[in-house]
Design an enzyme around this catalytic site. Structure first.
Site, PDB file in Angstrom:
ATOM      1  N   SER A 124       2.921   5.704  -4.325  1.00  0.00           N
ATOM      2  CA  SER A 124       2.593   4.897  -3.159  1.00  0.00           C
ATOM      3  C   SER A 124       3.867   4.359  -2.517  1.00  0.00           C
ATOM      4  CB  SER A 124       1.719   3.719  -3.612  1.00  0.00           C
ATOM      5  OG  SER A 124       1.639   2.758  -2.589  1.00  0.00           O
ATOM      6  N   TYR A 148       0.411  -3.611  -9.244  1.00  0.00           N
ATOM      7  CA  TYR A 148       0.016  -2.242  -8.872  1.00  0.00           C
ATOM      8  C   TYR A 148       1.257  -1.396  -8.558  1.00  0.00           C
ATOM      9  CZ  TYR A 148      -1.549   1.579  -5.901  1.00  0.00           C
ATOM     10  OH  TYR A 148      -1.741   2.817  -5.340  1.00  0.00           O
ATOM     11  N   LYS A 152       2.925   1.936 -10.564  1.00  0.00           N
ATOM     12  CA  LYS A 152       3.218   3.247  -9.959  1.00  0.00           C
ATOM     13  C   LYS A 152       4.681   3.621 -10.209  1.00  0.00           C
ATOM     14  CE  LYS A 152      -0.685   4.522  -8.246  1.00  0.00           C
ATOM     15  NZ  LYS A 152      -1.347   5.745  -8.728  1.00  0.00           N
ATOM     16  N   ARG A 291      -1.986 -12.575   4.756  1.00  0.00           N
ATOM     17  CA  ARG A 291      -2.456 -12.308   3.391  1.00  0.00           C
ATOM     18  C   ARG A 291      -1.242 -12.333   2.462  1.00  0.00           C
ATOM     19  NH1 ARG A 291      -5.593  -6.642   2.546  1.00  0.00           N
ATOM     20  NH2 ARG A 291      -3.514  -5.853   2.996  1.00  0.00           N
TER      21      ARG A 291
HETATM   22  P1  NAD Z   1     -10.261   6.310  -5.655  1.00  0.00           P
HETATM   23  O1  NAD Z   1     -10.545   5.075  -6.432  1.00  0.00           O
HETATM   24  O2  NAD Z   1     -11.221   6.728  -4.625  1.00  0.00           O
HETATM   25  O3  NAD Z   1     -10.029   7.539  -6.658  1.00  0.00           O
HETATM   26  C1  NAD Z   1      -9.573   7.369  -7.971  1.00  0.00           C
HETATM   27  C2  NAD Z   1     -10.508   8.154  -8.884  1.00  0.00           C
HETATM   28  O4  NAD Z   1     -10.054   8.018 -10.231  1.00  0.00           O
HETATM   29  C3  NAD Z   1     -11.942   7.643  -8.841  1.00  0.00           C
HETATM   30  O5  NAD Z   1     -12.822   8.735  -8.699  1.00  0.00           O
HETATM   31  C4  NAD Z   1     -12.120   6.940 -10.198  1.00  0.00           C
HETATM   32  O6  NAD Z   1     -13.466   6.999 -10.655  1.00  0.00           O
HETATM   33  C5  NAD Z   1     -11.159   7.720 -11.069  1.00  0.00           C
HETATM   34  N1  NAD Z   1     -10.624   6.968 -12.215  1.00  0.00           N
HETATM   35  C6  NAD Z   1     -10.138   5.707 -12.223  1.00  0.00           C
HETATM   36  N2  NAD Z   1      -9.731   5.378 -13.458  1.00  0.00           N
HETATM   37  C7  NAD Z   1      -9.948   6.460 -14.245  1.00  0.00           C
HETATM   38  C8  NAD Z   1      -9.733   6.733 -15.624  1.00  0.00           C
HETATM   39  N3  NAD Z   1      -9.209   5.817 -16.446  1.00  0.00           N
HETATM   40  N4  NAD Z   1     -10.073   7.952 -16.090  1.00  0.00           N
HETATM   41  C9  NAD Z   1     -10.609   8.903 -15.270  1.00  0.00           C
HETATM   42  N5  NAD Z   1     -10.842   8.676 -13.973  1.00  0.00           N
HETATM   43  C10 NAD Z   1     -10.508   7.482 -13.449  1.00  0.00           C
HETATM   44  O7  NAD Z   1      -8.795   6.130  -5.029  1.00  0.00           O
HETATM   45  P2  NAD Z   1      -8.018   7.016  -3.970  1.00  0.00           P
HETATM   46  O8  NAD Z   1      -7.859   6.231  -2.745  1.00  0.00           O
HETATM   47  O9  NAD Z   1      -8.592   8.373  -3.900  1.00  0.00           O
HETATM   48  O10 NAD Z   1      -6.591   7.061  -4.674  1.00  0.00           O
HETATM   49  C11 NAD Z   1      -6.218   8.098  -5.549  1.00  0.00           C
HETATM   50  C12 NAD Z   1      -4.850   7.800  -6.099  1.00  0.00           C
HETATM   51  O11 NAD Z   1      -3.930   7.609  -5.028  1.00  0.00           O
HETATM   52  C13 NAD Z   1      -4.778   6.515  -6.956  1.00  0.00           C
HETATM   53  O12 NAD Z   1      -3.926   6.770  -8.048  1.00  0.00           O
HETATM   54  C14 NAD Z   1      -4.156   5.513  -6.008  1.00  0.00           C
HETATM   55  O13 NAD Z   1      -3.428   4.528  -6.690  1.00  0.00           O
HETATM   56  C15 NAD Z   1      -3.236   6.392  -5.179  1.00  0.00           C
HETATM   57  N6  NAD Z   1      -2.959   5.824  -3.846  1.00  0.00           N
HETATM   58  C16 NAD Z   1      -3.994   5.485  -3.029  1.00  0.00           C
HETATM   59  C17 NAD Z   1      -3.741   4.907  -1.790  1.00  0.00           C
HETATM   60  C18 NAD Z   1      -4.867   4.489  -0.889  1.00  0.00           C
HETATM   61  O14 NAD Z   1      -4.643   3.657  -0.014  1.00  0.00           O
HETATM   62  N7  NAD Z   1      -6.068   5.019  -1.035  1.00  0.00           N
HETATM   63  C19 NAD Z   1      -2.415   4.701  -1.385  1.00  0.00           C
HETATM   64  C20 NAD Z   1      -1.385   5.074  -2.242  1.00  0.00           C
HETATM   65  C21 NAD Z   1      -1.669   5.637  -3.478  1.00  0.00           C
HETATM   66  N1  UDP Z   2      -5.515  -6.186   7.339  1.00  0.00           N
HETATM   67  C1  UDP Z   2      -6.225  -7.111   8.093  1.00  0.00           C
HETATM   68  N2  UDP Z   2      -7.523  -7.372   7.726  1.00  0.00           N
HETATM   69  C2  UDP Z   2      -8.141  -6.763   6.682  1.00  0.00           C
HETATM   70  C3  UDP Z   2      -7.405  -5.807   5.917  1.00  0.00           C
HETATM   71  C4  UDP Z   2      -6.090  -5.555   6.280  1.00  0.00           C
HETATM   72  O1  UDP Z   2      -5.699  -7.684   9.036  1.00  0.00           O
HETATM   73  O2  UDP Z   2      -9.309  -7.048   6.396  1.00  0.00           O
HETATM   74  C5  UDP Z   2      -4.115  -5.854   7.726  1.00  0.00           C
HETATM   75  C6  UDP Z   2      -3.095  -6.116   6.638  1.00  0.00           C
HETATM   76  O3  UDP Z   2      -2.626  -7.445   6.708  1.00  0.00           O
HETATM   77  C7  UDP Z   2      -2.014  -5.073   6.971  1.00  0.00           C
HETATM   78  C8  UDP Z   2      -2.812  -3.900   7.547  1.00  0.00           C
HETATM   79  O4  UDP Z   2      -4.060  -4.461   7.974  1.00  0.00           O
HETATM   80  O5  UDP Z   2      -1.144  -5.566   8.003  1.00  0.00           O
HETATM   81  C9  UDP Z   2      -3.083  -2.789   6.547  1.00  0.00           C
HETATM   82  O6  UDP Z   2      -3.658  -3.366   5.368  1.00  0.00           O
HETATM   83  P1  UDP Z   2      -4.236  -2.470   4.206  1.00  0.00           P
HETATM   84  O7  UDP Z   2      -4.750  -3.381   3.147  1.00  0.00           O
HETATM   85  O8  UDP Z   2      -5.176  -1.450   4.758  1.00  0.00           O
HETATM   86  O9  UDP Z   2      -2.970  -1.649   3.682  1.00  0.00           O
HETATM   87  P2  UDP Z   2      -1.635  -2.179   2.944  1.00  0.00           P
HETATM   88  O10 UDP Z   2      -1.450  -3.606   3.266  1.00  0.00           O
HETATM   89  O11 UDP Z   2      -1.875  -1.919   1.510  1.00  0.00           O
HETATM   90  O12 UDP Z   2      -0.532  -1.348   3.515  1.00  0.00           O
END
Ligand code: NAD
Ligand code: UDP
Length: 337
Positions: A124, A148, A152, A291
């Site tokens: 991330s 978090y 990572k 926030r």
């Molecule tokens: P998500 O929660 O939709 O997907 C994660 C999946 O992993 C889910 O299906 C959940 O059931 C499964 N899971 C969780 N813990 C587990 C475990 N211990 N064993 C097996 N399965 C497990 O999330 P996402 O948005 O698809 O994100 C996927 C990955 O990308 C995550 O590692 C997250 O940290 C990373 N990521 C997400 C974002 C975002 O904003 N969505 C941004 C940066 C990084």
């Molecule tokens: N944000 C907001 N209201 C919400 C959720 C997010 O104003 O209910 C804003 C937050 O402060 C940030 C942007 O939207 O400036 C993106 O937030 P998000 O949580 O989606 O992503 P991250 O902060 O993890 O990059």
């Protein structure tokens, strides 16, 4: 290739399954459904007309991992399984380290037992922390501001040490910016279990009438309209980055981080206006203080991914909001609809 996808029933994983299968890869999912439902894989199967082998279990469970590895014999792993709520990570640090760091360790041990040498990891942009300069490139110092983000970065370090110590191993560390949007079919998309933490799913739930108003967290940042700037990336573009990373890993050794973003950033107000264009009505908003832990602006320099992975984002802002609206309006209660 034969690709094991941990967390493949999740938001990004499900979109990635479709892109992998479209390119002829064979896929297998390991998911414990802590943040997903098996219905996701039914929809992936019907959209792709393909086979998705799946195992229900925890990525920290060595016996489960051995069963999956022995049965599926993957050439590579894409590791999505993890926990992702920044606020919750501050309240439950041990759980976050256990799943995100412990899960990665258990997975690498299991890969070693079957000589699987290629892994793509969901990292991330939050590993960078407060910007020293923007856009962030991969050389930007890492200083995560949350548990978090720390989890990572720890996993990245483990994957880096493993790739260095293991002949022919490759760890591709994808640092995602802000994934949004949904598949063009409107059959799969983001389905948060509780009140959404992230901006886009919250706006979508206001638009569909599930919530009254979006709370804008601060309009006193040093940005053009005072609200936070982020680099939003369409989930289908992000899914394609995994296919590109897999092709790269086939011939690579060592570990390498890549920013996966568009290189453009939009404010909270920009996102609301774009969503209003997509759904055709006003999104009510109310203003609240900043926030805790939020930074003013984030933006990717994605040059490395373009040059070395041959990957570029193709979808713009209106695709992101239109696809989110199409998914949310067709599935007002997500996969329970
Ligand atoms: P998500 O929660 O939709 O997907 C994660 C999946 O992993 C889910 O299906 C959940 O059931 C499964 N899971 C969780 N813990 C587990 C475990 N211990 N064993 C097996 N399965 C497990 O999330 P996402 O948005 O698809 O994100 C996927 C990955 O990308 C995550 O590692 C997250 O940290 C990373 N990521 C997400 C974002 C975002 O904003 N969505 C941004 C940066 C990084
Ligand atoms: N944000 C907001 N209201 C919400 C959720 C997010 O104003 O209910 C804003 C937050 O402060 C940030 C942007 O939207 O400036 C993106 O937030 P998000 O949580 O989606 O992503 P991250 O902060 O993890 O990059």
């Amino acid at each position: 290739m034969r690709v094991l996808v941990t967390g493949g029933a999740g938001y990004i994983g499900s979109h990635t399954l479709l892109e992998l299968m479209a390119q002829g890869h064979e896929v297998c999912v390991l998911d414990n459904y802590s943040n997903a439902t098996p219905e996701v894989l039914n929809r992936v199967r019907s959209l792709s007309n393909g086979t998705v082998t799946d195992f229900t279990g925890d990525v920290r469970d060595p016996a489960m991992l051995d069963e999956v590895m022995q049965n599926f014999r993957p050439d590579a792993v894409i590791h999505f399984a993890g926990l992702k709520a920044v606020g919750e990570s501050e309240e439950k640090p041990l759980v976050y380290y256990d799943v995100n760091v412990g899960g990665t360790l258990a997975l690498l041990h299991a890969m070693d037992r079957v000589n699987c040498r290629k892994i793509i990891f969901s990292s991330s942009a939050t590993v960078y922390g407060e910007p020293v300069y923007l856009p962030y490139d991969e050389a930007h110092p890492t200083a995560p501001m949350s548990v978090y983000g720390q989890s990572k970065l720890m996993a990245e370090n483990i994957l880096t040490n493993w790739a260095k110590a293991t002949p022919d191993a490759s760890s591709v560390l994808l640092r995602y910016f802000n994934p949004v949007g949904a598949h063009h079919s409107s059959r799969i998309g983001e389905d948060p279990k509780d009140i959404p933490n992230n901006l886009m799913p919250f706006i979508a739930q206001v638009a569909v009438g599930k919530r009254d108003a979006l709370t804008v967290f601060g309009d006193d940042y040093d940005t053009p309209d005072g609200t936070g700037l982020r680099d939003y990336i369409h989930v289908v573009d992000l899914a394609r980055a995994h296919v590109a990373a897999l092709n790269y890993a086939e011939n690579a050794t060592g570990a390498r981080p890549f920013n996966i973003g568009t290189g453009q950033s939009y404010s909270v107000r920009d996102m609301v206006a774009a969503f209003e264009r997509a759904c055709g009505h006003t999104i009510p908003t109310k203003l609240a203080p900043r926030r805790a832990g939020d930074i003013a602006a984030m933006q990717a320099d994605a040059t490395r991914a373009s040059q070395e992975l041959g990957w570029n984002a193709e979808h713009g802002l209106d695709d992101m909001t239109a696809s989110t609206w199409a998914w949310q309006s067709a599935n007002p209660n997500g996969y329970d609809s």
